[in-house]
Design an enzyme around this catalytic site. Structure first.
Site, PDB file in Angstrom:
ATOM      1  N   SER A  23      -2.778   0.494  -4.235  1.00 32.94           N
ATOM      2  CA  SER A  23      -3.250   1.656  -3.481  1.00 32.94           C
ATOM      3  C   SER A  23      -4.614   2.111  -3.990  1.00 32.94           C
ATOM      4  CB  SER A  23      -2.243   2.800  -3.652  1.00 32.94           C
ATOM      5  OG  SER A  23      -2.799   4.017  -3.214  1.00 32.94           O
ATOM      6  N   ALA A  24      -5.435   2.614  -3.065  1.00 30.67           N
ATOM      7  CA  ALA A  24      -6.743   3.160  -3.445  1.00 30.67           C
ATOM      8  C   ALA A  24      -6.608   4.571  -4.018  1.00 30.67           C
ATOM      9  CB  ALA A  24      -7.643   3.208  -2.217  1.00 30.67           C
TER      10      ALA A  24
ATOM     11  N   LYS B 129      -8.971   5.160   6.386  1.00 33.42           N
ATOM     12  CA  LYS B 129      -7.698   4.732   5.798  1.00 33.42           C
ATOM     13  C   LYS B 129      -7.947   3.594   4.805  1.00 33.42           C
ATOM     14  CE  LYS B 129      -4.517   6.144   9.436  1.00 33.42           C
ATOM     15  NZ  LYS B 129      -3.620   5.694  10.518  1.00 33.42           N
TER      16      LYS B 129
ATOM     17  N   GLU C 281       0.277  -3.221   4.725  1.00 35.58           N
ATOM     18  CA  GLU C 281      -0.870  -2.319   4.874  1.00 35.58           C
ATOM     19  C   GLU C 281      -0.899  -1.621   6.223  1.00 35.58           C
ATOM     20  OE1 GLU C 281      -3.503  -0.858   3.960  1.00 35.58           O
ATOM     21  OE2 GLU C 281      -3.840  -1.577   1.937  1.00 35.58           O
ATOM     22  N   ASP C 282      -1.345  -0.356   6.223  1.00 33.66           N
ATOM     23  CA  ASP C 282      -1.523   0.346   7.503  1.00 33.66           C
ATOM     24  C   ASP C 282      -2.998   0.457   7.863  1.00 33.66           C
ATOM     25  OD1 ASP C 282      -2.077   2.206   5.389  1.00 33.66           O
ATOM     26  OD2 ASP C 282      -2.030   3.814   6.884  1.00 33.66           O
TER      27      ASP C 282
ATOM     28  N   ASP D  62       0.880  -1.153   0.000  1.00 35.20           N
ATOM     29  CA  ASP D  62       0.000   0.000   0.000  1.00 35.20           C
ATOM     30  C   ASP D  62       0.931   1.219   0.000  1.00 35.20           C
ATOM     31  OD1 ASP D  62      -2.335   1.614   0.497  1.00 35.20           O
ATOM     32  OD2 ASP D  62      -1.664   1.763   2.578  1.00 35.20           O
ATOM     33  N   LEU D  63       0.404   2.388  -0.347  1.00 37.94           N
ATOM     34  CA  LEU D  63       1.277   3.570  -0.419  1.00 37.94           C
ATOM     35  C   LEU D  63       1.149   4.478   0.826  1.00 37.94           C
ATOM     36  CD1 LEU D  63       3.182   5.409  -2.149  1.00 37.94           C
ATOM     37  CD2 LEU D  63       1.112   6.493  -3.014  1.00 37.94           C
ATOM     38  N   ASP D  64      -0.048   5.075   0.953  1.00 37.59           N
ATOM     39  CA  ASP D  64      -0.263   6.055   2.032  1.00 37.59           C
ATOM     40  C   ASP D  64      -0.166   5.379   3.398  1.00 37.59           C
ATOM     41  OD1 ASP D  64      -0.949   8.228   0.251  1.00 37.59           O
ATOM     42  OD2 ASP D  64      -2.893   7.287  -0.046  1.00 37.59           O
TER      43      ASP D  64
ATOM     44  N   THR E  23       1.776  10.145   4.052  1.00 42.12           N
ATOM     45  CA  THR E  23       0.700  10.982   3.524  1.00 42.12           C
ATOM     46  C   THR E  23      -0.620  10.762   4.263  1.00 42.12           C
ATOM     47  OG1 THR E  23       0.662   9.284   1.841  1.00 42.12           O
ATOM     48  CG2 THR E  23       1.423  11.457   1.153  1.00 42.12           C
TER      49      THR E  23
ATOM     50  N   LYS F  53     -10.973  -1.435  -1.267  1.00 47.98           N
ATOM     51  CA  LYS F  53     -10.674  -2.229  -0.088  1.00 47.98           C
ATOM     52  C   LYS F  53     -11.846  -2.021   0.883  1.00 47.98           C
ATOM     53  CE  LYS F  53      -5.784  -1.011  -0.704  1.00 47.98           C
ATOM     54  NZ  LYS F  53      -4.651  -0.191  -0.242  1.00 47.98           N
TER      55      LYS F  53
HETATM   56  C1  BG6 Z   1      -5.801   5.633   0.382  1.00 47.97           C
HETATM   57  C2  BG6 Z   1      -5.813   6.445   1.657  1.00 47.97           C
HETATM   58  O1  BG6 Z   1      -4.494   5.168   0.156  1.00 47.97           O
HETATM   59  O2  BG6 Z   1      -6.209   6.415  -0.730  1.00 47.97           O
HETATM   60  C3  BG6 Z   1      -7.185   7.081   1.845  1.00 47.97           C
HETATM   61  O3  BG6 Z   1      -5.535   5.603   2.754  1.00 47.97           O
HETATM   62  C4  BG6 Z   1      -7.567   7.898   0.612  1.00 47.97           C
HETATM   63  O4  BG6 Z   1      -7.141   7.921   2.983  1.00 47.97           O
HETATM   64  C5  BG6 Z   1      -7.520   6.966  -0.616  1.00 47.97           C
HETATM   65  O5  BG6 Z   1      -8.866   8.425   0.743  1.00 47.97           O
HETATM   66  C6  BG6 Z   1      -7.851   7.716  -1.917  1.00 47.97           C
HETATM   67  O6  BG6 Z   1      -6.844   8.663  -2.140  1.00 47.97           O
HETATM   68  P1  BG6 Z   1      -6.910   9.853  -3.194  1.00 47.97           P
HETATM   69  O7  BG6 Z   1      -5.479  10.336  -3.227  1.00 47.97           O
HETATM   70  O8  BG6 Z   1      -7.338   9.239  -4.509  1.00 47.97           O
HETATM   71  O9  BG6 Z   1      -7.878  10.833  -2.684  1.00 47.97           O
HETATM   72 MG    MG Z   2      -2.648   3.162   3.639  1.00 51.69          MG
END
Ligand code: BG6
Ligand code: MG
Length: 220
Positions: free
Chosen positions: A115-116, A46, A170-171, A10-12, A18, A146
């Site tokens: 990542s989402a 998250k 994953e966090d 996962d990224l964030d 972030t 997710k």
């Molecule tokens: C996820 C984050 O990685 O991405 C969420 O954990 C975030 O908090 C989601 O809402 C979507 O991100 P973005 O950058 O498309 O708004």
């Molecule tokens: Mg995350």
């Protein structure tokens, strides 16, 4: 048990710090909408897409918006989020993350992103770490959020791996659940009290090398 051959990150909140920017931007938006928003509620956002996150905040506040207002609010949140992101530099990578990617690559493990976020490629570019990823599955490619395992299923498929041979990092609660549902190996980044369905939980990727981690997973 199958041998571990690849990693899906996962990224964030896993590679880059972030998650705090998402929280700040949602907090500001919630205040504008006069909706209280706590760090505890933030845990539930998250890993969740932008559109579903806004819907949850509105539900918590018992409010609804017209389709146009809803889109405008999502736009505002992203604008505020990107203001933080643009000021970011490579220090914003979480402790050990880049070294871990480097070492995993050296060991010949397949590396992918799941990542989402629709901003994932921008962030990887800003940090100069896109080249580590053989596949990048992000919020622009998935149709199910997710805790649905789609993002990781697509990632494993692109890497040519089975879920049992692939470790998800994953966090988020939603992300660990997605990995569990998809039959992936699971490493939580954060607190074991929150990420109960992870097989191993570490505060960050500085805690162990890829080889040590695989060793530990092989003993479970
Ligand atoms: C996820 C984050 O990685 O991405 C969420 O954990 C975030 O908090 C989601 O809402 C979507 O991100 P973005 O950058 O498309 O708004
Ligand atoms: Mg995350």
């Amino acid at each position: 048990m199958k041998a571990i051959k690849g990693f899906l990150f996962d990224l964030d909140g896993v590679i880059v710090d972030t998650a705090k920017f998402h929280f700040k931007a949602w907090h500001r938006l919630a205040s504008e909408l006069d909706i209280p928003f706590t760090e505890e509620q933030n845990e539930e956002l998250k890993g969740v897409s932008r559109v579903e996150s806004l819907q949850k905040i509105l539900d918590w506040g018992g409010k609804s918006l017209s389709a146009d207002e809803f889109d405008r609010m999502m736009g505002l949140k992203n604008e505020w989020y990107l203001e933080f992101v643009r000021e970011m530099n490579s220090d914003e990578a979480l402790p050990g993350a880049v070294e871990f990617l480097e070492e995993a690559q050296k060991q010949g493990l397949a590396i992918g992103l799941g990542s989402a976020s629709k901003n994932a490629v921008l962030i990887l570019d800003l940090l100069g770490i896109k080249h580590y990823f053989k596949t990048i599955i992000d919020g622009n490619l998935i149709t199910k959020s997710k805790p649905d395992p789609q993002v990781f299923d697509m990632g494993a498929k692109a890497l040519g791996l089975d879920p049992e041979s692939t470790v998800v990092f994953e966090d988020s609660l939603a992300g660990i659940e997605a990995a569990l549902r998809g039959g992936f190996r699971r490493v939580g980044i954060g607190s074991a009290d929150i990420l109960r369905d992870a097989e191993i939980v570490v505060p960050n990727l500085a805690q162990m090398s890829p080889a040590e981690l695989i060793n530990q997973l092989n003993q479970i």
